[in-house]
Design a protein around this motif. Structure first.
Motif, PDB file in Angstrom:
ATOM      1  N   PHE A  23      -8.324  -8.231   8.660  1.00 40.29           N
ATOM      2  CA  PHE A  23      -9.204  -7.536   7.728  1.00 40.29           C
ATOM      3  C   PHE A  23      -9.559  -6.122   8.184  1.00 40.29           C
ATOM      4  N   SER A  24      -9.400  -5.831   9.459  1.00 33.36           N
ATOM      5  CA  SER A  24      -9.692  -4.475   9.928  1.00 33.36           C
ATOM      6  C   SER A  24      -8.684  -3.468   9.400  1.00 33.36           C
ATOM      7  N   THR A  25      -7.551  -3.932   8.882  1.00 36.51           N
ATOM      8  CA  THR A  25      -6.541  -3.021   8.330  1.00 36.51           C
ATOM      9  C   THR A  25      -6.795  -2.699   6.862  1.00 36.51           C
ATOM     10  N   VAL A  26      -7.694  -3.434   6.223  1.00 31.62           N
ATOM     11  CA  VAL A  26      -7.963  -3.218   4.795  1.00 31.62           C
ATOM     12  C   VAL A  26      -8.754  -1.924   4.624  1.00 31.62           C
ATOM     13  N   VAL A  27      -8.135  -0.958   3.953  1.00 33.69           N
ATOM     14  CA  VAL A  27      -8.775   0.345   3.760  1.00 33.69           C
ATOM     15  C   VAL A  27      -9.251   0.562   2.331  1.00 33.69           C
ATOM     16  N   SER A  28      -8.837  -0.337   1.438  1.00 35.42           N
ATOM     17  CA  SER A  28      -9.241  -0.193   0.046  1.00 35.42           C
ATOM     18  C   SER A  28      -9.297  -1.569  -0.605  1.00 35.42           C
ATOM     19  N   LEU A  29     -10.212  -1.688  -1.564  1.00 32.98           N
ATOM     20  CA  LEU A  29     -10.416  -2.943  -2.261  1.00 32.98           C
ATOM     21  C   LEU A  29     -10.435  -2.659  -3.748  1.00 32.98           C
ATOM     22  N   SER A  30      -9.740  -3.504  -4.499  1.00 34.47           N
ATOM     23  CA  SER A  30      -9.724  -3.381  -5.952  1.00 34.47           C
ATOM     24  C   SER A  30     -10.078  -4.722  -6.542  1.00 34.47           C
TER      25      SER A  30
ATOM     26  N   MET B  51      -2.875   5.809  11.556  1.00 37.47           N
ATOM     27  CA  MET B  51      -1.676   5.015  11.642  1.00 37.47           C
ATOM     28  C   MET B  51      -1.487   4.292  10.309  1.00 37.47           C
ATOM     29  N   ASP B  52      -0.649   4.832   9.416  1.00 36.54           N
ATOM     30  CA  ASP B  52      -0.438   4.294   8.084  1.00 36.54           C
ATOM     31  C   ASP B  52       0.170   2.898   8.087  1.00 36.54           C
ATOM     32  N   GLU B  53       0.982   2.563   9.085  1.00 38.48           N
ATOM     33  CA  GLU B  53       1.657   1.267   9.105  1.00 38.48           C
ATOM     34  C   GLU B  53       0.653   0.119   9.114  1.00 38.48           C
ATOM     35  N   ALA B  54      -0.523   0.350   9.672  1.00 37.76           N
ATOM     36  CA  ALA B  54      -1.515  -0.720   9.809  1.00 37.76           C
ATOM     37  C   ALA B  54      -2.434  -0.821   8.590  1.00 37.76           C
ATOM     38  N   LYS B  55      -2.317   0.091   7.644  1.00 36.95           N
ATOM     39  CA  LYS B  55      -3.197   0.064   6.482  1.00 36.95           C
ATOM     40  C   LYS B  55      -2.746  -0.998   5.486  1.00 36.95           C
ATOM     41  N   SER B  56      -3.741  -1.670   4.900  1.00 35.00           N
ATOM     42  CA  SER B  56      -3.434  -2.621   3.836  1.00 35.00           C
ATOM     43  C   SER B  56      -4.476  -2.473   2.735  1.00 35.00           C
ATOM     44  N   TYR B  57      -4.132  -2.993   1.570  1.00 32.06           N
ATOM     45  CA  TYR B  57      -4.954  -2.845   0.377  1.00 32.06           C
ATOM     46  C   TYR B  57      -5.131  -4.222  -0.251  1.00 32.06           C
ATOM     47  N   LEU B  58      -6.384  -4.597  -0.515  1.00 33.57           N
ATOM     48  CA  LEU B  58      -6.705  -5.929  -1.018  1.00 33.57           C
ATOM     49  C   LEU B  58      -7.115  -5.852  -2.482  1.00 33.57           C
ATOM     50  N   GLY B  59      -6.474  -6.667  -3.300  1.00 33.84           N
ATOM     51  CA  GLY B  59      -6.819  -6.765  -4.710  1.00 33.84           C
ATOM     52  C   GLY B  59      -7.312  -8.162  -5.026  1.00 33.84           C
ATOM     53  N   LEU B  60      -8.409  -8.261  -5.773  1.00 36.87           N
ATOM     54  CA  LEU B  60      -8.979  -9.547  -6.167  1.00 36.87           C
ATOM     55  C   LEU B  60      -9.003  -9.637  -7.682  1.00 36.87           C
ATOM     56  N   ASP B  61      -8.660 -10.807  -8.195  1.00 39.40           N
ATOM     57  CA  ASP B  61      -8.673 -11.053  -9.638  1.00 39.40           C
ATOM     58  C   ASP B  61      -9.526 -12.280  -9.907  1.00 39.40           C
ATOM     59  N   PHE B  62     -10.682 -12.068 -10.533  1.00 38.50           N
ATOM     60  CA  PHE B  62     -11.574 -13.155 -10.910  1.00 38.50           C
ATOM     61  C   PHE B  62     -11.250 -13.530 -12.353  1.00 38.50           C
ATOM     62  N   SER B  63     -10.437 -14.549 -12.546  1.00 39.87           N
ATOM     63  CA  SER B  63     -10.127 -14.985 -13.899  1.00 39.87           C
ATOM     64  C   SER B  63     -10.955 -16.224 -14.230  1.00 39.87           C
ATOM     65  N   THR B  64     -10.782 -16.747 -15.412  1.00 39.94           N
ATOM     66  CA  THR B  64     -11.562 -17.907 -15.823  1.00 39.94           C
ATOM     67  C   THR B  64     -11.207 -19.153 -15.022  1.00 39.94           C
ATOM     68  N   GLN B  65      -9.911 -19.328 -14.719  1.00 43.44           N
ATOM     69  CA  GLN B  65      -9.460 -20.549 -14.071  1.00 43.44           C
ATOM     70  C   GLN B  65      -9.338 -20.458 -12.559  1.00 43.44           C
ATOM     71  N   GLN B  66      -9.247 -19.254 -12.017  1.00 39.61           N
ATOM     72  CA  GLN B  66      -9.011 -19.133 -10.583  1.00 39.61           C
ATOM     73  C   GLN B  66      -9.401 -17.750 -10.061  1.00 39.61           C
ATOM     74  N   LEU B  67      -9.442 -17.677  -8.747  1.00 35.56           N
ATOM     75  CA  LEU B  67      -9.649 -16.417  -8.049  1.00 35.56           C
ATOM     76  C   LEU B  67      -8.389 -16.150  -7.246  1.00 35.56           C
ATOM     77  N   LYS B  68      -7.785 -14.973  -7.438  1.00 39.09           N
ATOM     78  CA  LYS B  68      -6.533 -14.647  -6.763  1.00 39.09           C
ATOM     79  C   LYS B  68      -6.709 -13.405  -5.903  1.00 39.09           C
ATOM     80  N   ALA B  69      -5.905 -13.348  -4.836  1.00 36.83           N
ATOM     81  CA  ALA B  69      -5.901 -12.167  -3.965  1.00 36.83           C
ATOM     82  C   ALA B  69      -4.467 -11.769  -3.679  1.00 36.83           C
ATOM     83  N   ILE B  70      -4.267 -10.475  -3.598  1.00 40.98           N
ATOM     84  CA  ILE B  70      -2.986  -9.933  -3.184  1.00 40.98           C
ATOM     85  C   ILE B  70      -3.271  -8.823  -2.186  1.00 40.98           C
ATOM     86  N   VAL B  71      -2.486  -8.784  -1.126  1.00 39.57           N
ATOM     87  CA  VAL B  71      -2.608  -7.728  -0.127  1.00 39.57           C
ATOM     88  C   VAL B  71      -1.250  -7.044  -0.039  1.00 39.57           C
TER      89      VAL B  71
END
Length: 119
Positions: free
Chosen positions: A83-90, A1-21
């Motif tokens: 989080f069960s919909t997260v199929v990939s992490l970057s 079921m593709d509609e339920a899939k999500s992708y999580l991206g994390l960015d560890f920078s010097t000043q902050q940690l960011k996430a985008i889904v």
């Protein structure tokens, strides 16, 4: 079921940690950040780092990164990310390759032993 899939991206920078889904249509479903100076004042960082006495070098406490990741994932959970919909992490990190190794280890720990029950 593709509609339920999500992708999580994390960015560890010097000043902050960011996430985008994003979903399969690349629409942003969640966006969150933890600013080290503002959200973690107990570490007393300035620009995400602690200057050494020599004023030539700086330090970023490792435990601060771990706590920031914990806060970020908790925020995403509170915002309703399933989080069960997260199929990939970057991930991306500042130039220091040690942070990339830390990132890999942190992700491994969270995905294997997390209180979020990520599988």
């Amino acid at each position: 079921m593709d509609e339920a899939k999500s992708y999580l991206g994390l960015d560890f920078s010097t000043q902050q940690l960011k996430a985008i889904v994003v979903n399969v249509e690349l629409q942003v479903t969640h966006l969150s950040a933890v600013n080290f100076d503002l959200d973690l004042p107990e570490f007393r960082t300035h620009g995400g780092v602690i200057p050494h006495e020599d004023k030539l070098s700086v330090c970023a406490p490792t435990i601060m990164w771990v706590k920031a990741l914990d806060m970020l994932l908790e925020r995403l959970k509170l915002e309703g990310l399933d989080f069960s919909t997260v199929v990939s992490l970057s991930g991306a990190a500042q130039v220091n390759s040690m942070l990339i190794l830390l990132f890999v280890k942190i992700v491994e720990v969270y995905f294997n032993y997390s209180r979020f029950n990520i599988e």
